[in-house]
Enzyme design. Structure first.
Site, PDB file in Angstrom:
ATOM      1  N   LYS A 116      61.119 -26.634   2.730  1.00  0.00           N
ATOM      2  CA  LYS A 116      62.243 -26.849   1.816  1.00  0.00           C
ATOM      3  C   LYS A 116      62.823 -28.246   1.956  1.00  0.00           C
ATOM      4  O   LYS A 116      63.301 -28.826   0.986  1.00  0.00           O
ATOM      5  CB  LYS A 116      63.337 -25.793   2.041  1.00  0.00           C
ATOM      6  CG  LYS A 116      62.941 -24.428   1.512  1.00  0.00           C
ATOM      7  CD  LYS A 116      64.129 -23.498   1.466  1.00  0.00           C
ATOM      8  CE  LYS A 116      63.732 -22.126   0.941  1.00  0.00           C
ATOM      9  NZ  LYS A 116      64.843 -21.161   1.040  1.00  0.00           N
ATOM     10  N   LYS A 199      50.488 -18.183  -4.522  1.00  0.00           N
ATOM     11  CA  LYS A 199      51.348 -17.017  -4.685  1.00  0.00           C
ATOM     12  C   LYS A 199      52.132 -17.126  -5.998  1.00  0.00           C
ATOM     13  O   LYS A 199      52.530 -18.224  -6.380  1.00  0.00           O
ATOM     14  CB  LYS A 199      52.316 -16.994  -3.495  1.00  0.00           C
ATOM     15  CG  LYS A 199      52.954 -15.660  -3.235  1.00  0.00           C
ATOM     16  CD  LYS A 199      53.867 -15.731  -2.028  1.00  0.00           C
ATOM     17  CE  LYS A 199      55.083 -14.854  -2.283  1.00  0.00           C
ATOM     18  NZ  LYS A 199      56.137 -15.034  -1.313  1.00  0.00           N
ATOM     19  N   LYS A 202      58.433 -18.018  -9.249  1.00  0.00           N
ATOM     20  CA  LYS A 202      59.206 -18.372 -10.446  1.00  0.00           C
ATOM     21  C   LYS A 202      59.457 -19.862 -10.522  1.00  0.00           C
ATOM     22  O   LYS A 202      59.854 -20.376 -11.555  1.00  0.00           O
ATOM     23  CB  LYS A 202      60.522 -17.599 -10.478  1.00  0.00           C
ATOM     24  CG  LYS A 202      61.424 -17.973  -9.321  1.00  0.00           C
ATOM     25  CD  LYS A 202      62.840 -17.544  -9.583  1.00  0.00           C
ATOM     26  CE  LYS A 202      63.779 -18.201  -8.607  1.00  0.00           C
ATOM     27  NZ  LYS A 202      63.604 -17.846  -7.214  1.00  0.00           N
TER      28      LYS A 202
END
Ligand code: TRP
Length: 336
Positions: A116, A199, A202
């Site tokens: 992140k 994977k 969204k």
């Protein structure tokens, strides 16, 4: 007859926008399946969500929507505790105490923190680094024995266990040391329809890669029609050699409950076109009642609000017990 004491189970989902069918299969629909067997406590993790930039109005909306989706997916507030994380201040209070036994070294080594930080390079904040400590507080406050988590949260659960053990060793037995709960179908990792080596997410820049829980029928059918397969024409489950076809079989299996072998048999000799259309129809049919129920709930905001408020009170009653114990153990003067 002796009543068997149910173990507590905790999990949470961040209200950070649309929920994909991958999140549904991997997590949310299992939450409802666990509610008879365990004392389940489920949260909308809004405190976690703000570790990356959120539009305030969108966060508010997404919180309500996720709460409605939980209910529409069959989570029953009479059987579980369902609440919004920021409504129970003990989460922040316990994470402060846990921060004093957590080391920057172990937090900066977390894979998700590193990922992140790279992805949000303009906003590497302390909350992002502290995220797993807050998650530990979520779990430990409820003395949860079990935590259903996917592969990406396993490292955070390990850290939770380490912090619980560290605290118990230093201050005496206080926390239940939680175990991961392996969900049925957790092997069923749902991959992107556009790139089955990744994977389903969204945040994929290609919207054809994912299907959200709110998506309309036409869009669902279109995305499945376009799903990446391969150049031969055999419908066979083989994730190595045929990742696209295997992903579609997995989705079909997950939504029908039929075994993978039965799914293969059903499509034996059929072409990819028919196969993809059938998977799309199945998904659209499965989502329709959930979407209708969610819309009904959102039209009755007072009800959803009452569920979250009652959930927060029930969560607070449990959390308070653990927090008082922690405050006593670390030596805070109670004034009583
Ligand atoms: N970090 C989890 C996720 O994004 C959400 C979460 C927050 C959670 N607190 C938790 C999951 C406690 C399990 C237990 O998926």
């Amino acid at each position: 007859m002796e009543e068997k004491v149910k173990s507590s189970l905790f999990s949470a989902v961040q209200p950070s926008g649309a929920v994909t069918i991958g999140n549904y299969i991997g997590a949310i629909r299992n939450f409802a399946r666990l509610q008879d067997e365990y004392n389940c406590i489920y949260a909308v993790a809004d405190l976690h969500a703000i570790t990356v930039k959120q539009e305030p109005a969108a966060l508010r909306r997404n919180t309500l929507e996720l709460m409605a989706l939980f209910l529409a997916c069959g989570i029953d507030p009479k059987k579980c505790i369902l609440f919004v994380q920021s409504h129970v201040s003990a989460h922040c209070e316990l994470s402060w105490v846990l921060n004093t036994i957590a080391y920057p070294g172990e937090l900066s080594r977390m894979t998700q923190f590193k990922d992140k930080s790279a992805k949000h390079a303009e906003n590497v904040n302390m909350g992002l680094m502290d995220y797993p400590v807050l998650m530990a507080a979520d779990i430990l406050l409820y003395q949860a024995a079990l935590v259903p988590v996917g592969a990406d949260q396993k490292q955070h659960l390990e850290l939770t266990r380490d912090l619980a053990i560290r605290f118990n060793n230093r201050f005496g037995q206080t926390f239940t040391v939680p175990e991961g709960y392996i969900l049925k179908d957790s092997g069923a990792r749902i991959m992107s329809l556009a790139d089955p080596s990744r994977k389903m997410s969204k945040s994929d820049e290609n919207p054809n890669g994912f299907v959200t829980m709110g998506e309309d029928r036409d869009s669902i059918l279109r995305k499945f029609k376009r799903a990446v397969t391969d150049s031969d024409s055999e419908i066979r489950y083989d994730p190595e050699a045929k990742p696209g076809v295997s992903n579609l079989l997995t989705i079909y299996h997950a939504f029908t409950g039929k075994s993978l072998a039965d799914c293969e048999r059903e499509f034996a000799g059929k072409g990819y076109g028919d196969f993809k259309a059938a998977v799309g129809e199945t998904v659209a049919d499965a989502l329709a009642p959930i979407q209708a129920e969610k819309a009904r709930l959102l039209a009755d905001k007072a009800y959803v609000n009452s569920v979250m408020n009652e959930g927060a009170s029930a969560a607070f009653r449990l959390a308070r017990k653990t927090l008082s114990k922690v405050y006593r153990k670390v030596g805070f003067y109670s004034g009583e």
